[in-house]
Design an enzyme around this catalytic site. Structure first.
Site, PDB file in Angstrom:
ATOM      1  N   HIS A 265      -9.418  28.925 -23.192  1.00 53.16           N
ATOM      2  CA  HIS A 265     -10.517  28.561 -22.597  1.00 53.16           C
ATOM      3  C   HIS A 265     -11.643  28.739 -23.463  1.00 53.16           C
ATOM      4  O   HIS A 265     -11.733  29.452 -24.361  1.00 53.16           O
ATOM      5  CB  HIS A 265     -10.795  29.414 -21.061  1.00 53.16           C
ATOM      6  CG  HIS A 265     -10.929  30.894 -21.265  1.00 53.16           C
ATOM      7  ND1 HIS A 265     -12.112  31.412 -21.496  1.00 53.16           N
ATOM      8  CD2 HIS A 265     -10.175  31.979 -21.238  1.00 53.16           C
ATOM      9  CE1 HIS A 265     -12.053  32.729 -21.623  1.00 53.16           C
ATOM     10  NE2 HIS A 265     -10.722  32.961 -21.367  1.00 53.16           N
ATOM     11  N   ASP A 277     -11.764  36.961 -26.493  1.00 53.14           N
ATOM     12  CA  ASP A 277     -11.533  36.172 -25.125  1.00 53.14           C
ATOM     13  C   ASP A 277     -12.694  35.239 -24.842  1.00 53.14           C
ATOM     14  O   ASP A 277     -13.668  35.543 -24.456  1.00 53.14           O
ATOM     15  CB  ASP A 277     -11.714  37.419 -24.034  1.00 53.14           C
ATOM     16  CG  ASP A 277     -11.461  36.813 -22.756  1.00 53.14           C
ATOM     17  OD1 ASP A 277     -10.829  35.703 -22.447  1.00 53.14           O
ATOM     18  OD2 ASP A 277     -11.666  37.579 -21.628  1.00 53.14           O
ATOM     19  N   GLU A 311     -13.157  29.351 -17.430  1.00 48.41           N
ATOM     20  CA  GLU A 311     -12.145  30.245 -16.708  1.00 48.41           C
ATOM     21  C   GLU A 311     -12.336  31.394 -16.241  1.00 48.41           C
ATOM     22  O   GLU A 311     -12.187  31.567 -15.088  1.00 48.41           O
ATOM     23  CB  GLU A 311     -11.079  30.337 -18.002  1.00 48.41           C
ATOM     24  CG  GLU A 311      -9.744  31.107 -17.498  1.00 48.41           C
ATOM     25  CD  GLU A 311      -9.774  32.645 -17.536  1.00 48.41           C
ATOM     26  OE1 GLU A 311      -8.911  33.237 -17.038  1.00 48.41           O
ATOM     27  OE2 GLU A 311     -10.714  33.470 -18.164  1.00 48.41           O
ATOM     28  N   GLU A 312     -13.399  32.048 -16.621  1.00 52.09           N
ATOM     29  CA  GLU A 312     -13.810  33.310 -16.376  1.00 52.09           C
ATOM     30  C   GLU A 312     -14.305  33.594 -14.910  1.00 52.09           C
ATOM     31  O   GLU A 312     -14.157  34.236 -14.223  1.00 52.09           O
ATOM     32  CB  GLU A 312     -14.941  34.266 -17.351  1.00 52.09           C
ATOM     33  CG  GLU A 312     -14.347  34.158 -18.764  1.00 52.09           C
ATOM     34  CD  GLU A 312     -13.377  35.309 -18.913  1.00 52.09           C
ATOM     35  OE1 GLU A 312     -12.692  35.833 -17.914  1.00 52.09           O
ATOM     36  OE2 GLU A 312     -12.739  35.451 -19.874  1.00 52.09           O
ATOM     37  N   ASP A 339      -4.414  33.495 -24.278  1.00 53.12           N
ATOM     38  CA  ASP A 339      -5.743  34.159 -23.731  1.00 53.12           C
ATOM     39  C   ASP A 339      -5.547  35.487 -23.446  1.00 53.12           C
ATOM     40  O   ASP A 339      -5.498  36.235 -22.388  1.00 53.12           O
ATOM     41  CB  ASP A 339      -5.936  33.403 -22.187  1.00 53.12           C
ATOM     42  CG  ASP A 339      -7.255  34.022 -21.688  1.00 53.12           C
ATOM     43  OD1 ASP A 339      -8.209  34.567 -22.397  1.00 53.12           O
ATOM     44  OD2 ASP A 339      -7.558  33.762 -20.512  1.00 53.12           O
ATOM     45  N   HIS A 410     -14.050  41.893 -22.110  1.00 55.36           N
ATOM     46  CA  HIS A 410     -15.037  41.703 -21.242  1.00 55.36           C
ATOM     47  C   HIS A 410     -16.194  42.773 -21.312  1.00 55.36           C
ATOM     48  O   HIS A 410     -16.959  43.195 -20.406  1.00 55.36           O
ATOM     49  CB  HIS A 410     -14.567  41.581 -19.586  1.00 55.36           C
ATOM     50  CG  HIS A 410     -13.812  40.764 -19.189  1.00 55.36           C
ATOM     51  ND1 HIS A 410     -13.539  40.341 -17.920  1.00 55.36           N
ATOM     52  CD2 HIS A 410     -13.379  39.500 -19.762  1.00 55.36           C
ATOM     53  CE1 HIS A 410     -12.523  39.429 -17.801  1.00 55.36           C
ATOM     54  NE2 HIS A 410     -12.496  38.731 -18.962  1.00 55.36           N
TER      55      HIS A 410
HETATM   56 ZN   LIG Z   1      -9.744  34.980 -21.248  1.00 53.93          ZN
END
Ligand SMILES: [Zn+2]
Length: 456
Positions: A265, A277, A311-312, A339, A410
């Site tokens: 992503h 990420d 995606e998130e 991912d 994150h």
């Molecule tokens: Zn991800």
């Protein structure tokens, strides 16, 4: 009779010859990928030239332009974008009051508040919340305190992420004023982990935030000591309508219309540059496809890379791809996704039909020198290839070492500093080998049962 036997013997000989050369070429890809530093350069370029790129943010169109430019520079064919509508959410700022300021971040999609001050009700998880009476919950800040365990396979994440996804809706339905969760992450630093949450249609939307592990420890200790803690939360998080983004695609065109799909992503959360990420995934899959393009002959099947939008915060790109390419689903022979950061692959799981099992063995034979073991034929793949998987497309599921991934996942610390260079190159080797063998494996990988008639 004799002629029949000769023909059969010739057929066997030629099958063996083709298989051997596929294995040889796969081994070449493996060895070249390990020596190569390109993937690191791709993540470096994405994080420096674009940076954070959450859906609908100024970084989003910059990321799309970067991806188009980069895939073309890599020599991929049919490079183009496909429009995707994405929701835009603005994090704003949280101002807490404890009396010291707690380190917290809003959960993705949370509403804000001009100011809530309320006593805290501590529970471990949503299950324990369900045992509390409405009187106990009403007007409180519900604190979901379950701690994620550090494990190589990252399974602690799945066990606890329900607090984040469902906690706000469950607490809101029961009359809570707000929700704070212990971060779903393993960081030992005083940083908080964001991530998506979901409200439901019918219950009130209450503000939701994640506390750093340190701050959750402090709050937990005070509550255990019987201190009557009040939390004050001020947050300017808010939705800001929809925005336009795009899936970006490129291919190494094969000799048939069948496709092996590689996914990552393109978006990230807004707190950092999204190096792991999913900058790492973007680099792994694009590099794997680029390397297949340098073999000097087209693969039997087309190898397609798709860098998915958003995606998130709701899988917008994955849903759009499955919808737009619905008629092409039968041509998708296999899909795989990267991912999970840059830790080395330890095992390759799969979910393929019987026809694909010999190819899985061939992949493991080539990858064994990298410490990669075969896994059971019951993998799940990633979230972006989920909709295709539900429509019956077989998947390969390389399992990376996730021991440290959830230290930075994150958070503000998802930066180049935390890229595992050797791990990244090993991933490129694994993805290139698997994708190439999949593209060459004549019998294909069968079809899986369709588990979703509709893709939203
Ligand atoms: Zn991800």
């Amino acid at each position: 009779m004799t002629r029949h036997w000769i023909a059969l013997a010739l057929a066997c000989a030629s099958t063996t010859a083709v298989a051997a050369s596929t294995a040889e070429e796969a081994a070449q890809l493996r060895d070249r990928a390990l020596k190569d530093n390109h993937a690191w350069e791709v993540v470096d370029s994405l994080t420096r030239e674009v940076g954070g790129r959450s859906a609908g943010s100024p970084g989003d169109p910059k990321a799309v332009a970067w991806a188009l430019r980069t895939l073309k520079k890599m020599g991929l064919q049919n490079v183009h974008e496909e429009p995707v509508t994405v929701p835009r959410w603005v994090r704003g700022e949280i101002v807490g009051d404890h009396p010291e300021k707690l380190v917290a971040v809003a959960l993705g999609g949370s509403v804000g508040t001009r100011g809530i001050t309320a006593p805290v009700l501590m529970v471990k998880d949503v299950k324990e919340l369900e045992t509390k009476s409405l009187d106990e919950i009403r007007g409180k800040v519900v604190f979901l305190d379950a701690r994620m365990d550090r494990r190589a396979d990252g399974s602690g994440y799945g066990e606890n992420v329900g607090n984040r996804f469902l906690g706000p809706a469950e607490a809101g339905r029961r009359g809570a004023a707000a929700v704070v969760i212990r971060s779903i992450g393993t960081s030992r630093e005083r940083i908080a982990h964001t991530g998506m949450m979901l409200y439901d249609e019918t219950s009130p939307r209450i503000p939701a935030a994640a506390l750093s592990n340190d701050d959750a420890d402090l709050l937990e200790q005070q509550l255990r000591d019987g201190v009557a803690v009040q939390l004050k939360i001020v947050s300017s998080a808010h939705d800001d309508g929809n925005s336009s983004s795009a899936n970006v695609m490129g291919e190494i065109v094969g000799q048939t219309s069948e496709v092996v799909l590689l996914a990552a992503h393109l978006d990230s959360w807004d707190l950092a540059t999204g190096a792991n990420d999913d900058g790492a995934g973007v680099a792994i899959v694009t590099e794997a496809v680029r390397m297949i393009g340098t073999l000097g002959h087209p693969p039997a099947r087309t190898v397609r890379v798709v860098l998915f939008a958003n995606e998130e915060h709701g899988l917008s790109g994955a849903k759009a791809y499955a919808e737009v390419h619905r008629s092409e689903v039968p041509q998708h022979v296999l899909a795989m996704e990267a991912d999970f950061g840059s830790g080395a692959v330890q095992q390759v799981k799969s979910h393929v039909g019987d026809a694909g099992l010999p190819a899985m063995q061939q992949m493991i034979d080539v990858l064994a020198p990298l410490g990669v073991a075969g896994g059971p034929n019951e993998g799940h793949g990633g979230s972006d290839i989920g909709p295709m998987n539900e429509l019956g497309v077989p998947i390969i599921d390389p399992r990376q070492d996730g021991t440290n991934y959830f230290d930075i996942h994150h958070t503000v610390s998802d930066t180049m500093e935390h890229i595992d260079r050797a791990g990244l190159s090993q991933n490129v080797a694994v993805y290139a080998v698997c994708a190439f063998i999949a593209a060459q494996h004549a019998p294909g990988f069968g079809r899986l049962p369709v588990t979703s008639a509709d893709v939203e």
